[in-house]
Design a protein around this motif. Structure first.
Motif, short mmCIF file in Angstrom:
data_model
loop_
_atom_site.label_atom_id
_atom_site.label_comp_id
_atom_site.label_asym_id
_atom_site.label_seq_id
_atom_site.Cartn_x
_atom_site.Cartn_y
_atom_site.Cartn_z
N MET A 166 0.84 -1.19 0.00
CA MET A 166 0.00 0.00 0.00
C MET A 166 0.88 1.25 0.00
N ASN A 167 0.98 1.87 -1.16
CA ASN A 167 1.72 3.11 -1.33
C ASN A 167 1.01 3.93 -2.40
N LYS A 168 1.62 4.97 -2.89
CA LYS A 168 0.91 5.82 -3.85
C LYS A 168 0.61 5.10 -5.15
N TYR A 169 1.43 4.12 -5.50
CA TYR A 169 1.19 3.37 -6.73
C TYR A 169 0.01 2.42 -6.55
N TRP A 170 -0.13 1.87 -5.36
CA TRP A 170 -1.29 1.03 -5.05
C TRP A 170 -2.57 1.83 -5.25
N TRP A 171 -2.59 3.05 -4.72
CA TRP A 171 -3.77 3.90 -4.84
C TRP A 171 -4.00 4.33 -6.28
N LYS A 172 -2.92 4.58 -7.04
CA LYS A 172 -3.05 4.94 -8.45
C LYS A 172 -3.62 3.79 -9.27
N ALA A 173 -3.23 2.57 -8.92
CA ALA A 173 -3.67 1.39 -9.66
C ALA A 173 -5.10 0.99 -9.32
N LEU A 174 -5.57 1.33 -8.13
CA LEU A 174 -6.85 0.83 -7.64
C LEU A 174 -8.04 1.19 -8.54
N PRO A 175 -8.22 2.45 -8.95
CA PRO A 175 -9.40 2.77 -9.78
C PRO A 175 -9.43 1.99 -11.09
N SER A 176 -8.27 1.84 -11.73
CA SER A 176 -8.24 1.10 -12.99
C SER A 176 -8.50 -0.39 -12.75
N THR A 177 -8.06 -0.90 -11.60
CA THR A 177 -8.33 -2.29 -11.24
C THR A 177 -9.82 -2.52 -11.13
N ILE A 178 -10.47 -1.64 -10.40
CA ILE A 178 -11.92 -1.76 -10.21
C ILE A 178 -12.64 -1.63 -11.55
N LYS A 179 -12.20 -0.67 -12.36
CA LYS A 179 -12.84 -0.46 -13.67
C LYS A 179 -12.73 -1.72 -14.53
N TYR A 180 -11.54 -2.32 -14.60
CA TYR A 180 -11.36 -3.51 -15.44
C TYR A 180 -12.30 -4.62 -15.01
N ASN A 181 -12.37 -4.88 -13.73
CA ASN A 181 -13.20 -5.97 -13.25
C ASN A 181 -14.68 -5.71 -13.44
N ARG A 182 -15.07 -4.44 -13.39
CA ARG A 182 -16.46 -4.10 -13.71
C ARG A 182 -16.74 -4.34 -15.19
N MET A 183 -15.80 -3.95 -16.05
CA MET A 183 -15.99 -4.15 -17.49
C MET A 183 -16.09 -5.62 -17.83
N LYS A 184 -15.33 -6.45 -17.14
CA LYS A 184 -15.32 -7.88 -17.43
C LYS A 184 -16.46 -8.61 -16.72
N GLY A 185 -17.11 -7.94 -15.78
CA GLY A 185 -18.25 -8.54 -15.11
C GLY A 185 -17.88 -9.60 -14.10
N THR A 186 -16.66 -9.55 -13.59
CA THR A 186 -16.24 -10.51 -12.59
C THR A 186 -15.19 -9.87 -11.70
N TRP A 187 -15.12 -10.35 -10.45
CA TRP A 187 -14.14 -9.81 -9.50
C TRP A 187 -13.03 -10.80 -9.21
N LYS A 188 -13.05 -11.95 -9.83
CA LYS A 188 -12.05 -12.95 -9.46
C LYS A 188 -10.66 -12.57 -9.95
N GLN A 189 -10.58 -11.65 -10.93
CA GLN A 189 -9.26 -11.26 -11.42
C GLN A 189 -8.60 -10.19 -10.58
N MET A 190 -9.23 -9.75 -9.48
CA MET A 190 -8.64 -8.67 -8.67
C MET A 190 -7.21 -8.98 -8.27
N VAL A 191 -6.90 -10.25 -8.01
CA VAL A 191 -5.55 -10.63 -7.61
C VAL A 191 -4.54 -10.29 -8.70
N ARG A 192 -4.99 -10.32 -9.97
CA ARG A 192 -4.07 -10.08 -11.09
C ARG A 192 -3.65 -8.63 -11.15
N PHE A 193 -4.54 -7.72 -10.78
CA PHE A 193 -4.26 -6.31 -10.98
C PHE A 193 -4.10 -5.56 -9.67
#
Length: 325
Positions: free
Chosen positions: A298-325
């Motif tokens: 958890m650092n500034k890069y974690w926070w920078k990556a988080l919104p795009s992580t959430i967006k990707y998983n919403r677009m794909k319609g699944t949350w199981k890939q959260m570990v990947r991003f």
């Protein structure tokens, strides 16, 4: 603050061989065997014990491996999330065998212009990518398009997005080019800012931490962001553990059927402790290793990556890939 202390990803090189010769890659230049199903089975047992959740079957061109479907089945049987990236040349012939076995299927496409894309890849594969998209969709798969962004093709993003991704309801993954060992390239601040604009658009995924890291001058050895060796297990086609990462590849260790003990050995752990701190690590921005690095601390890069992580998983319609991003 370290959130995950064990490896989460395995970059499993099924072969270094490739049926393309991309200008920004030198992997295809290496002689290479193919991995065996037997070695994979042994390694899967230990990868699971180490805590790995995702296996990226990579190369080279992974579809050159004639038993890729068996490799994927073994990984799925062990509860792993599977990923494969292909240039599309062999997918039409193998699509049925691979059906339902790849959780994250990516096709590489760097331009909406046939000749331009084929030239960058050193082989005529644009039409095969388009055919692969149609076949994958007809079987209920939903592949992503990976667009490797250079200074000279960033202006082509819109056309590819409008003509290929939106009509097919595909996610466009923007993959900023990186440089290593005099291979690849870098991007200007203007290009990086344009990527940040695209990150907000429909059906577009960009890990914004990639851009932030580049703006910050990459990894710095005195305060390393890179956690390559502790987040990612790299296995070569020769069944060796490669450290501290594939691209630096200072040392490899024969696995000999006991990956778990090898990884925890003193010699390996000494190299793991040097992740991001070696002279060659200064300025590094290699996406393959930064992506999991951003996910475990958890650092500034974690926070920078988080919104795009959430967006990707919403677009794909699944949350199981959260570990990947």
């Amino acid at each position: 603050m370290r959130l995950v202390s064990h490896p989460v990803l395995c970059n499993y090189y099924v072969t270094y061989r490739c049926n393309a010769s991309c200008s920004f890659c030198d992997i295809w230049e290496k002689p290479s065997p193919y991995i065996t199903v037997e070695n994979l089975r042994e390694n899967l047992r230990d990868l699971k014990k180490l805590g790995v959740k995702v296996i990226d079957f990579t190369g080279g061109e992974p579809l050159l491996h004639r038993q890729l479907d068996l490799l994927l089945k073994e990984a799925k049987d062990h509860g792993m999330i599977t990923t494969v990236t292909s240039n599309g040349l062999l997918y039409p012939k193998q699509a049925e065998k691979l059906r339902g076995l790849v959780d994250m299927l990516h096709f590489s496409l760097d331009s909406p212009d046939r000749d331009e894309h084929d030239q960058s890849r050193g082989v005529k594969c644009f039409d095969k990518v388009m055919e692969s998209i149609a076949i994958a969709k007809s079987m209920g798969e939903r592949p992503d398009i990976i667009f490797t962004v250079f200074e000279n093709n960033v202006h082509k993003i819109r056309q590819l997005w409008e003509e290929i991704c939106i009509p097919n309801d595909l996610v466009l993954i923007l993959n900023p080019v990186f440089e290593y060992d005099k291979v690849g390239a870098n991007l200007s601040k203007e290009a990086l800012n344009e990527l940040l604009w695209w990150a907000k658009q429909k059906n577009v995924y960009l890990n914004e931490a990639f851009v932030q890291l580049r703006l910050d001058g990459g990894n710095h050895v005195d305060a390393p962001v890179c956690k390559a060796a502790s987040t990612t297990i790299v296995i070569s086609p020769e069944n060796k553990l490669v450290l501290p990462c594939y691209h630096l590849g200072l040392k490899d260790f024969p696995i000999d059927g006991n990956l778990f003990n090898l990884y925890h050995s003193d010699e390996v752990q000494k190299l793991v402790a040097l992740e991001g701190r070696l002279p060659a690590c200064e300025g590094c921005v290699i996406n393959c290793y930064m992506q999991p690095s951003f996910a475990v601390e958890m650092n500034k890069y974690w926070w920078k990556a988080l919104p795009s992580t959430i967006k990707y998983n919403r677009m794909k319609g699944t949350w199981k890939q959260m570990v990947r991003f």
